[in-house]
Design an enzyme around this catalytic site. Sequence first.
Site, PDB file in Angstrom:
ATOM      1  N   ASP A  64       6.326  -4.323  -1.437  1.00  0.00           N
ATOM      2  CA  ASP A  64       5.607  -3.540  -0.726  1.00  0.00           C
ATOM      3  C   ASP A  64       6.533  -1.988  -0.633  1.00  0.00           C
ATOM      4  O   ASP A  64       7.783  -2.212  -0.788  1.00  0.00           O
ATOM      5  CB  ASP A  64       5.200  -3.750   0.513  1.00  0.00           C
ATOM      6  CG  ASP A  64       4.198  -2.840   1.251  1.00  0.00           C
ATOM      7  OD1 ASP A  64       3.843  -1.920   0.839  1.00  0.00           O
ATOM      8  OD2 ASP A  64       3.792  -3.306   2.251  1.00  0.00           O
ATOM      9  N   GLY A  65       5.972  -1.058  -0.173  1.00  0.00           N
ATOM     10  CA  GLY A  65       6.958  -0.043   0.149  1.00  0.00           C
ATOM     11  C   GLY A  65       7.338   0.274   1.357  1.00  0.00           C
ATOM     12  O   GLY A  65       7.141  -0.778   2.385  1.00  0.00           O
TER      13      GLY A  65
ATOM     14  N   THR B  35       0.831  -1.158  -0.079  1.00  0.00           N
ATOM     15  CA  THR B  35       0.068  -0.094   0.328  1.00  0.00           C
ATOM     16  C   THR B  35       1.002   1.265   0.120  1.00  0.00           C
ATOM     17  O   THR B  35       1.847   1.176   0.689  1.00  0.00           O
ATOM     18  CB  THR B  35      -0.729  -0.054   1.174  1.00  0.00           C
ATOM     19  OG1 THR B  35      -1.794  -1.145   1.014  1.00  0.00           O
ATOM     20  CG2 THR B  35      -1.706   1.311   1.430  1.00  0.00           C
TER      21      THR B  35
ATOM     22  N   LYS C 248       7.119   0.787   8.682  1.00  0.00           N
ATOM     23  CA  LYS C 248       6.076   0.742   7.668  1.00  0.00           C
ATOM     24  C   LYS C 248       4.874   1.315   8.503  1.00  0.00           C
ATOM     25  O   LYS C 248       4.843   1.303   9.603  1.00  0.00           O
ATOM     26  CB  LYS C 248       5.745  -0.546   7.124  1.00  0.00           C
ATOM     27  CG  LYS C 248       6.825  -0.839   6.113  1.00  0.00           C
ATOM     28  CD  LYS C 248       6.357  -2.190   5.220  1.00  0.00           C
ATOM     29  CE  LYS C 248       5.263  -1.981   4.638  1.00  0.00           C
ATOM     30  NZ  LYS C 248       4.906  -1.274   3.773  1.00  0.00           N
ATOM     31  N   GLY C 249       3.848   1.779   7.619  1.00  0.00           N
ATOM     32  CA  GLY C 249       2.524   2.030   8.326  1.00  0.00           C
ATOM     33  C   GLY C 249       2.076   3.605   8.221  1.00  0.00           C
ATOM     34  O   GLY C 249       1.245   4.143   8.695  1.00  0.00           O
ATOM     35  N   GLY C 250       3.134   4.301   7.159  1.00  0.00           N
ATOM     36  CA  GLY C 250       2.855   5.867   6.981  1.00  0.00           C
ATOM     37  C   GLY C 250       1.483   5.830   6.349  1.00  0.00           C
ATOM     38  O   GLY C 250       0.895   6.864   6.398  1.00  0.00           O
ATOM     39  N   GLY C 251       1.297   4.829   5.544  1.00  0.00           N
ATOM     40  CA  GLY C 251      -0.273   4.869   4.953  1.00  0.00           C
ATOM     41  C   GLY C 251      -1.285   4.244   5.795  1.00  0.00           C
ATOM     42  O   GLY C 251      -2.337   4.007   5.472  1.00  0.00           O
TER      43      GLY C 251
ATOM     44  N   GLU D 290      -0.368  -5.249   6.040  1.00  0.00           N
ATOM     45  CA  GLU D 290       1.211  -5.441   5.294  1.00  0.00           C
ATOM     46  C   GLU D 290       2.113  -6.548   6.022  1.00  0.00           C
ATOM     47  O   GLU D 290       2.634  -7.206   5.449  1.00  0.00           O
ATOM     48  CB  GLU D 290       1.747  -4.090   5.131  1.00  0.00           C
ATOM     49  CG  GLU D 290       0.877  -3.292   4.335  1.00  0.00           C
ATOM     50  CD  GLU D 290       1.604  -1.904   4.079  1.00  0.00           C
ATOM     51  OE1 GLU D 290       1.328  -1.052   3.506  1.00  0.00           O
ATOM     52  OE2 GLU D 290       2.105  -1.428   5.379  1.00  0.00           O
TER      53      GLU D 290
HETATM   54  C1  5RP Z   1       1.659   1.912   4.107  1.00  0.00           C
HETATM   55  C2  5RP Z   1       2.964   1.678   4.023  1.00  0.00           C
HETATM   56  C3  5RP Z   1       4.007   2.426   2.998  1.00  0.00           C
HETATM   57  O1  5RP Z   1       4.476   1.318   2.225  1.00  0.00           O
HETATM   58  C4  5RP Z   1       4.863   3.354   3.550  1.00  0.00           C
HETATM   59  O2  5RP Z   1       3.953   4.471   3.927  1.00  0.00           O
HETATM   60  C5  5RP Z   1       5.637   3.977   2.095  1.00  0.00           C
HETATM   61  O3  5RP Z   1       4.699   4.634   1.366  1.00  0.00           O
HETATM   62  P1  5RP Z   1       5.007   5.249   0.118  1.00  0.00           P
HETATM   63  O4  5RP Z   1       5.436   4.381  -1.037  1.00  0.00           O
HETATM   64  O5  5RP Z   1       3.803   6.044  -0.509  1.00  0.00           O
HETATM   65  O6  5RP Z   1       6.433   6.378   0.444  1.00  0.00           O
HETATM   66  O7  5RP Z   1       3.911   1.369   4.931  1.00  0.00           O
HETATM   67  O8  5RP Z   1       1.187   1.595   5.360  1.00  0.00           O
END
Ligand code: 5RP
Length: 264
Positions: free
Chosen positions: A89-90, A33, A102-105, A111
Amino acid sequence: MPENLSPVELAKYVAAERASRMVEDGMKVGLGTGSTAAWLVKCLGERVRRENLRFTSVPTSTRTANLAREAGIRVVTLEEARWLDLTIDGADEFDPDFTLIKGGGGAHLQEKIVATASDRMVVITDASKRVERLGAFPLPLEVITFGWQVTKVLVEELLSGLGYRDASVTMRMNADAAFVTDEGNRILDLHLGEIHRPRELSMVLNQIPGVVENGLFIDICDTVVVGHQDGSVLVEDAVAPAARGEEPAQDTDDSDNIFRDTSL
Ligand code: 5RP
């Protein structure tokens, strides 16, 4: 390649495009995500259209599931897939051991479950996410809504006991309302500055009643695909500390003491 990308978006795109080529016919693939994962879904959609690539995906959020369906990618639940060949994943930060924040989104719970149910986890990222020590990015903590204020106080007391004297804990917001995860939970963001013993921190945070999962991914990521702003890409595989000629991270040896040792 899409036109007129900013340098940062170009870096994310090239990382995602490179990782999209790791998906093979017949695979079961976890889809992350975030903005980098969104590029991945677009690239995989292109491969489905142009090459008739046939694979099954397990998205890690409602957002990604919607994007995948729009891109013509087959979507199933983790219950249906059971076990995955690969998750891509990012990440918000990664360190030399490929420990991640992780978890910025706000999707780190799904995840982490999906990545852990995979033979291999590949992280796609731009170079700015590489750090020597994790923690400049606030650590997300998913907590249940019931009694979240009590959970927050317990987290603050734990952090203070662990020596994080300048730490603060904030409730993730979405405009004027609390951010709500796909599971109906809330996110507390832990502003720590530097995380000294991620393994210890992850274990003790998850012991607090009301905490569902923290955003530290330890021993989960196998490969990082790093996109750069000039359009180049580097694929790096995890290397065990011993193979780098280093001692294992201190808190890997210290599991007996983690609830007693409260100094950084
Ligand atoms: C979402 C995440 C994302 O992978 C993380 O926030 C990176 O996001 P982006 O690719 O927009 O920089 O952990 O929960």
